[in-house]
Structure formats: C-alpha cells, structure tokens
Design a protein around this motif. Sequence first.
Motif, short mmCIF file in Angstrom:
data_model
loop_
_atom_site.label_atom_id
_atom_site.label_comp_id
_atom_site.label_asym_id
_atom_site.label_seq_id
_atom_site.Cartn_x
_atom_site.Cartn_y
_atom_site.Cartn_z
N ILE A 6 0.85 -1.19 0.00
CA ILE A 6 0.00 0.00 0.00
C ILE A 6 0.88 1.24 0.00
N ALA A 7 0.41 2.27 -0.68
CA ALA A 7 1.12 3.55 -0.71
C ALA A 7 0.07 4.66 -0.74
N GLN A 8 0.55 5.90 -0.66
CA GLN A 8 -0.38 7.04 -0.60
C GLN A 8 -1.11 7.23 -1.92
N HIS A 9 -0.36 7.43 -3.02
CA HIS A 9 -0.98 7.57 -4.33
C HIS A 9 0.07 7.32 -5.41
N LYS A 10 -0.42 7.02 -6.60
CA LYS A 10 0.46 6.76 -7.74
C LYS A 10 0.76 8.06 -8.49
N GLU A 11 2.00 8.19 -8.96
CA GLU A 11 2.41 9.37 -9.70
C GLU A 11 2.89 8.94 -11.09
N CYS A 63 7.54 6.16 -13.33
CA CYS A 63 6.38 5.94 -12.46
C CYS A 63 6.85 5.86 -11.02
N GLU A 64 6.12 6.50 -10.13
CA GLU A 64 6.46 6.47 -8.72
C GLU A 64 5.18 6.33 -7.90
N TYR A 65 5.37 5.91 -6.67
CA TYR A 65 4.30 5.97 -5.67
C TYR A 65 4.75 6.90 -4.57
N ASN A 66 3.89 7.85 -4.22
CA ASN A 66 4.23 8.70 -3.08
C ASN A 66 4.10 7.86 -1.82
N MET A 67 5.13 7.94 -0.98
CA MET A 67 5.21 7.05 0.17
C MET A 67 5.06 7.82 1.49
N GLY A 68 4.11 8.77 1.50
CA GLY A 68 3.73 9.40 2.76
C GLY A 68 3.26 8.34 3.74
N ILE A 69 2.51 7.37 3.22
CA ILE A 69 2.29 6.12 3.94
C ILE A 69 2.70 5.00 3.02
N VAL A 70 3.21 3.92 3.59
CA VAL A 70 3.64 2.77 2.78
C VAL A 70 3.68 1.55 3.70
N GLY A 71 3.50 0.40 3.11
CA GLY A 71 3.59 -0.83 3.89
C GLY A 71 2.79 -1.93 3.24
N GLY A 72 2.28 -2.82 4.07
CA GLY A 72 1.50 -3.94 3.56
C GLY A 72 1.88 -5.23 4.25
N SER A 73 1.25 -6.31 3.80
CA SER A 73 1.52 -7.63 4.38
C SER A 73 2.75 -8.28 3.78
N GLU A 74 3.21 -7.76 2.63
CA GLU A 74 4.36 -8.35 1.93
C GLU A 74 5.65 -7.73 2.48
N GLU A 89 13.80 5.59 -3.62
CA GLU A 89 12.70 5.13 -2.78
C GLU A 89 11.42 4.95 -3.59
N GLN A 90 10.84 6.03 -4.06
CA GLN A 90 9.51 5.97 -4.66
C GLN A 90 9.52 5.31 -6.05
N ASN A 91 10.52 5.61 -6.85
CA ASN A 91 10.60 5.00 -8.17
C ASN A 91 10.95 3.51 -8.06
N LEU A 92 11.88 3.19 -7.16
CA LEU A 92 12.26 1.79 -6.96
C LEU A 92 11.08 0.98 -6.45
N PHE A 93 10.32 1.52 -5.51
CA PHE A 93 9.15 0.83 -4.99
C PHE A 93 8.18 0.48 -6.11
N CYS A 94 7.92 1.45 -6.98
CA CYS A 94 6.97 1.26 -8.09
C CYS A 94 7.46 0.17 -9.05
N ASN A 95 8.72 0.27 -9.46
CA ASN A 95 9.23 -0.65 -10.46
C ASN A 95 9.43 -2.06 -9.92
N LEU A 96 9.85 -2.16 -8.66
CA LEU A 96 10.02 -3.49 -8.08
C LEU A 96 8.67 -4.19 -7.91
N ALA A 97 7.66 -3.46 -7.49
CA ALA A 97 6.31 -4.04 -7.37
C ALA A 97 5.81 -4.50 -8.74
N LYS A 98 6.07 -3.70 -9.76
CA LYS A 98 5.66 -4.07 -11.11
C LYS A 98 6.39 -5.32 -11.58
N ASN A 99 7.69 -5.38 -11.33
CA ASN A 99 8.48 -6.55 -11.76
C ASN A 99 8.05 -7.82 -11.05
#
Length: 433
Positions: free
Chosen positions: A116-121, A154-165, A204-214
């Motif tokens: 989970i993240a705050q929003h997608k950019e 592509c990035e996700y803003n990580m004002g909040i971030v986390g999840g079960s994974e 941080e934000q770009n890596l989070f987005c691309n790693l999740a996609k991969n």
Amino acid sequence: MKFIQSFWSKPIKDTMVWADSDYLFITWILSSLRLHEKYNRVQLITDAKGKYIFNDILQLPYYSIKEDLDNLDDKLSQIWTWGKLLSYSLQQEPFIHVDGDVIISKVYSFEKERLIAQHKEKEFSHNEALYMLLKNKNYEIPAILSVENAKQVCEYNMGIVGGSEFSFFQEMYAIAKSIIDKNLHRLSATKDIKEITAFNTIVEQNLFCNLAKNKHIKVSTLFKDGYIKDDYVGLVNFRKTNSPDYIHPVGYLKKNPYFGERITGLLFCEKSALLDKYLANRSEILKTLDIGSTRSLTVRRRSDAEEVFNGIRRIVLNNGYPLYNRELYLYKLNPYVDLRINPSGEWLVDVPSLLSTPTCIKFVTYKIGVLRGLVKIIIQEFHDTTFSFEQVKKMFGYNLTAEEERKIFIAIQQLKNMNIIEFIGGCRKALNE
C-alpha cells in the motif's frame, strides 16, 4: 497491522525544507497524536537524539521506541530516505509506515493489502525532470529503474507505505543499498538540493513502483489514480475545511508558511499544552540537532509582546469556526498585522505567528497578490470596527454578479484563514433570528 514512524536525525540540519524548522516538530507532534488516537499502538524507529526529543522532552505517546538508526553512516546523511528504507526492511510482520509530515484524521482500513502507498504518480512532470537530471549527470541507473522515455517514469508517493508483503521491503533495501553504493561518490560531491532530492526520490519511490511491477504485486493506494495532481494541493485542502481528513504538505508546500501555520493552529486548538511544551523546549530541541529556528519568519521583540501573543491565540481560536452562510457573520481586522510594499512592488502582510511566545513575536509574511484590493479596503474603511460581507460587497459596487460575490466571499475566507482578519460572530441579522 503494525504502525511505525521513523526519524533519523543526521540529515535534518542539511535538508531542512520547511519555511521554519519549528513547523517540522509541530507537524510531527500532531501526526503522532492523531496516529495514536486512531490506531492506538505506534512504534517509533529513531536514533538517540530522536528518542531524546520525542520521548524524553515531548513525551509523545509511542508504545515502543527503538534506536535502530543510531549507527547509520554519516556519509549517507544526504540520503534522507535511508533511515526510512532501513526501517521498512527491519519489519517482520505486516506494517504501515507513516511519515512525520502526514496527519491522518480518519480511520482507514489496512488489513489485506499486499502493498500500500499514498498515491500513484504517473506522468508527473517534476518526476520526469528529476529522472533526467540524474541521467544527464551520469548517475548509474540500474535496469530496474531505467526507461527509454522520461514520461515512463512511475512512482508511488510514500507518505504512507507498507502492507503484508514485508519481505518485499527487505529486497527493496538491498537493491537501494546497491544503487547508493554505486553513486555515493557523485552524491557526496554535490550540494545541489535538486540533485539530492532527485536521488532520494528515485531510490525510494521510483524503486518501490518498479520493483512491485516486476514482481507482479498489486499496490493499493489511499487515493485513486489521478485524484492527486502534480501540484499536490489536494493533500493540503484547508479551503473546504479547517481540519482535512488527510494532510501531507509535500516538498515545495513546506516552504509556504501558510500550511505550517494552519497545522500549528490545529495543534493549538486541540492540544495547546503540547504546543506550549514544544515552545518551552524549542531551544533545547534545536540545539540537540544543531539547527536554528527562524528561516523565512521574522522575529521581533516588542514591548507589547504578551498582548500580541494572547491576541493571536484568541484570533486563531475564533477563526477555527467553519463558515457557511456568508451574509450572517461579522469580522474585524487583526490589529497586529502590518501591510507593506517591498522594493519589487509586491504587497506583503506581516501576521503574528502561533510560534510566538509572551516575550518574542514571530511574524509570518504573506504575499497577498490579488487580495491586495480587498485588504486595502478593509484597512482603510474598517480598520477599527467590525464589518460584514454585505458591507465589503458594497465597496465593490451594487451590480455584482453571483460569481463576483462568490469570489469576494472566498477572498474574505482566505483572509480569515491567514488570520489577517478575525471572525467575531453572527451579525445583527443572525442574532435577531
């Protein structure tokens, strides 16, 4: 779901972006209080200085404080996200990390999301520009971050971030460390805040987005795609309410003292004792981090300081009431404001700040731009008396359209929000009814 916040003290001095460093701590205090109120058990991951400030001095309600960031290398202090990345990676159970500049006023359900993240950019022009800045300066950008066209960034803003994974963040940390190691010599050689920001964002934000996609992991977001624009004003929406459900003054918004004052106003109205505790210990806190308080705010010692201090607090309390019916209210000019024109011809208003003390007054300076005509009318016509929307409207003429009347009311509301005028109460018509 476990809730955590992280504070690494080493980058603070060189990466301060708030209009005044006091706003950083005021925002953090309110962020912590709201999280505790909504989610009860919140852990702080920090270093010895952070523990001293938030636990020993401010006594914020963290159920647990860990000093896992104490041994982070000083050479990495330009990488302010490093403390966050390490904090994510240390988690061994589902978690949500909430930045200290995020204020949550409603309960969000965090249960089954893998990530989970705050929003997608997507196609945010400044993210594209930051990516190209690093590329043009020959930073080593690994394949996982590389794109053929900057518009693909592509990035996700990580004002909040986390999840079960949570194991995802351990892998992310390892990749980020590799990227940092390969580029540390370039980063250490620059003082360019834009370049430093670019690297922090990418790692941080770009890596989070691309790693999740991969890894084909869906990222859930608080805000649906497209809701938050690349000016981020949707995250500081004080125009419609005095206390938005979610506040996150991103990047350049921190440089505007208006948002710092609004957040300080929230803390004052809800927990004035904690604001007073911070102000009483401000010198010790700033000395601990070797930073100064005043940046864009002006400090003045006045013989009537105690009167001004009490006056601005009264005005903020009165201005906390939401207004709905424009015809039924009375206002008064804040007697402590100063209107002036700078050498560039800009109209400025100096307003006492809630960061003031009974012996020393801080002033916020606002550029009033299109509001200058209204401010000038109020000062000239109503400088020592109450006034209503109807009286102000007459100063602009009798044949105003509905849209023109709406704009005048919005302008009055904005002056109230800036504490240039004070809400006094219902006008005679309202009182008679």
